[in-house]
Design a protein around this motif. Structure first.
Motif, short mmCIF file in Angstrom:
data_model
loop_
_atom_site.label_atom_id
_atom_site.label_comp_id
_atom_site.label_asym_id
_atom_site.label_seq_id
_atom_site.Cartn_x
_atom_site.Cartn_y
_atom_site.Cartn_z
N ASP A 176 -2.60 -5.87 -10.71
CA ASP A 176 -3.64 -6.88 -10.95
C ASP A 176 -3.91 -7.75 -9.73
O ASP A 176 -4.91 -8.46 -9.69
N GLU A 177 -3.02 -7.72 -8.73
CA GLU A 177 -3.25 -8.48 -7.50
C GLU A 177 -4.01 -7.69 -6.45
O GLU A 177 -4.26 -8.19 -5.35
N HIS A 178 -4.39 -6.46 -6.79
CA HIS A 178 -5.05 -5.60 -5.80
C HIS A 178 -6.30 -4.89 -6.34
O HIS A 178 -7.18 -4.53 -5.56
N TYR A 179 -6.37 -4.68 -7.64
CA TYR A 179 -7.35 -3.73 -8.18
C TYR A 179 -8.80 -4.13 -7.93
O TYR A 179 -9.56 -3.40 -7.29
N VAL A 180 -9.22 -5.27 -8.46
CA VAL A 180 -10.63 -5.67 -8.33
C VAL A 180 -11.01 -5.81 -6.87
O VAL A 180 -12.08 -5.36 -6.43
N GLN A 181 -10.13 -6.43 -6.09
CA GLN A 181 -10.41 -6.66 -4.67
C GLN A 181 -10.60 -5.33 -3.93
O GLN A 181 -11.55 -5.16 -3.15
N THR A 182 -9.69 -4.38 -4.17
CA THR A 182 -9.77 -3.09 -3.50
C THR A 182 -10.97 -2.29 -3.97
O THR A 182 -11.65 -1.63 -3.17
N TYR A 224 0.84 -1.20 0.00
CA TYR A 224 0.00 0.00 0.00
C TYR A 224 0.88 1.25 0.00
O TYR A 224 1.79 1.39 0.82
N ASN A 225 0.57 2.15 -0.93
CA ASN A 225 1.29 3.42 -1.03
C ASN A 225 0.46 4.50 -0.37
O ASN A 225 -0.67 4.76 -0.79
N PRO A 226 0.96 5.15 0.68
CA PRO A 226 0.18 6.19 1.38
C PRO A 226 -0.31 7.30 0.46
O PRO A 226 -1.28 7.99 0.79
N LYS A 227 0.32 7.45 -0.70
CA LYS A 227 -0.12 8.48 -1.64
C LYS A 227 -1.51 8.16 -2.20
O LYS A 227 -2.15 9.03 -2.81
N LEU A 279 -13.90 -3.42 -5.07
CA LEU A 279 -15.14 -3.95 -4.49
C LEU A 279 -15.25 -3.61 -3.01
O LEU A 279 -16.35 -3.35 -2.50
N ALA A 280 -14.10 -3.60 -2.31
CA ALA A 280 -14.11 -3.17 -0.90
C ALA A 280 -14.47 -1.69 -0.80
O ALA A 280 -15.25 -1.28 0.06
N ASN A 296 -9.36 -0.23 3.19
CA ASN A 296 -9.99 -0.86 2.02
C ASN A 296 -8.98 -1.57 1.13
O ASN A 296 -9.34 -2.10 0.08
N TRP A 297 -7.73 -1.58 1.54
CA TRP A 297 -6.67 -2.18 0.72
C TRP A 297 -6.74 -3.70 0.80
O TRP A 297 -6.74 -4.29 1.86
N ARG A 298 -6.85 -4.35 -0.36
CA ARG A 298 -6.98 -5.80 -0.42
C ARG A 298 -5.99 -6.39 -1.41
O ARG A 298 -5.48 -5.69 -2.30
#
Length: 366
Positions: free
Chosen positions: A254-260, A183-186, A262-263, A195-197
């Motif tokens: 691609d390991e975070h986008y859809v998951q994050t 996760y990038n604080p920016k 939807l959250a 919400n980071w998944r």
């Protein structure tokens, strides 16, 4: 007088019989008409049921060029033409024709607005959005399955279709990412850390969730700006040297986008939090510690045995270490196997499994 009375009585009796016969005939005719109408309605309903378009699964392939496992997929799809559609994202300009695919199901199924995809870059999720945009144009596509060019199906089409369609939820491997510091604080405050998944990119989306991804104009731009993989030494000659590579946020979009996403949209209650695609992550194959676990095992010809497929099919639960959560797999409220697809398989490995009839077998019931 008595004779006349008898005649009148006889006429009345004859009239009653005639009336009863007419009434009986009318009732019989009505009954026959009703039966004819009923048969016609049933026949029309049956014809309508047979001719009404069925809900479809859209198979969305992300490929470098051609699809090396197209013959395996051809065998899987054959005879089910009214229950699926196919879309392929390959490099720009690549065409699936008779020279590049041996399956009629893939002919000209490439999207015409593809982008050059680089691993670990936001172009991968851009490709996913492009595929969804095209697949959503077909109104009977109800589920959207992302697949790589090294994926193969583990079961036959009917089992796979029923498994996916038996629930209204999407299948999205998603868990809280608390370990790797991706996760990038920016990204805040637009994407707060809660919400980071993280999870696998090989998701199965409902139509509602597919539309959420395509319509997103908030999370995607932030990922383009601030979700980037860590620089590798071989690329430093083409890009500015990092001040301290160890402090870079190693974010794989691609390991975070859809998951994050939807959250972020408050839709996590509408997903089954696991993937339907199996990958075996090799944590020791690379001598470079930074690269360990970045890519799954690739199964070659010698690996492709019925025992391998059985071992994948037998998996019935998944453990998520960061959440201390074990996901027991189920379908239609009953315990079930977890995976419908598996990767990464070379073409010789997949053809060996197909020839050995190791693929496609399934239980009668989910």
């Amino acid at each position: 007088m008595k004779r006349k009375a008898n005649q009148q009585k006889s006429q009345h009796k004859w009239r009653r019989k005639l009336f009863a016969a007419v009434l009986l005939g009318f009732g019989f005719a009505s009954l026959m008409l009703m039966q004819t109408q009923y048969s016609r309605v049933v026949k029309l309903a049956s014809l309508h049921y047979r001719s009404a378009p069925k809900p479809k699964i859209a198979f969305l392939f992300i490929a470098r060029n051609r699809l090396p496992l197209d013959i395996v997929w051809h065998a899987f799809l054959q005879g089910e033409e009214d229950r699926f559609s196919i879309f392929v994202h390959s490099r720009p300009g690549f065409v699936l024709n008779k020279a590049t695919t041996r399956s009629v199901y893939f002919l000209n199924r490439q999207v015409n607005d593809s982008v050059q995809v680089d691993w670990g870059e936001a172009t991968m999720i851009e490709a996913e959005r492009i595929l969804l945009k095209h697949a959503l144009e077909e109104p009977f596509n109800e589920r959207f399955v992302f697949l790589s060019d090294s994926c193969l199906p583990l079961y036959n089409f009917s089992y796979t279709y029923d498994y996916i369609m038996s629930t209204a939820t999407s299948f999205v491997d998603s868990f809280a990412d608390t370990k790797q510091g991706r996760y990038n604080p920016k990204m805040g405050p637009i994407i707060p850390v809660h919400n980071w998944r993280k999870g696998s990119q090989w998701v199965v989306l409902s139509r509602k969730h597919a539309e959420v991804v395509v319509k997103d104009n908030t999370v995607f731009p932030i990922f383009q700006l601030h979700c980037k993989r860590r620089s590798l030494p071989e690329f430093w000659r083409d890009h500015p040297l990092p001040v301290d590579a160890s402090k870079e946020h190693n974010c794989i979009p691609d390991e975070h986008y859809v998951q994050t996403l939807l959250a972020q949209e408050g839709l996590e209650e509408e997903i089954t939090r696991r993937s339907l695609t199996h990958s075996s992550w090799d944590l020791s194959s690379s001598k470079d510690r930074q690269r360990r676990g970045w890519h799954p095992v690739t199964y070659k010809f010698s690996d492709a045995t019925p025992m391998l497929i059985k071992s994948i099919k037998d998996i019935d639960n998944i453990h998520y270490e960061t959440e201390n959560r074990r996901e027991w797999c189920s379908s239609k409220g009953k315990p079930s196997r977890c995976f419908l697809f598996a990767r990464k398989f070379t073409r010789p490995a997949a053809l060996r499994l197909l020839n050995d009839s190791a693929l496609g077998a399934s239980r009668d019931n989910l």
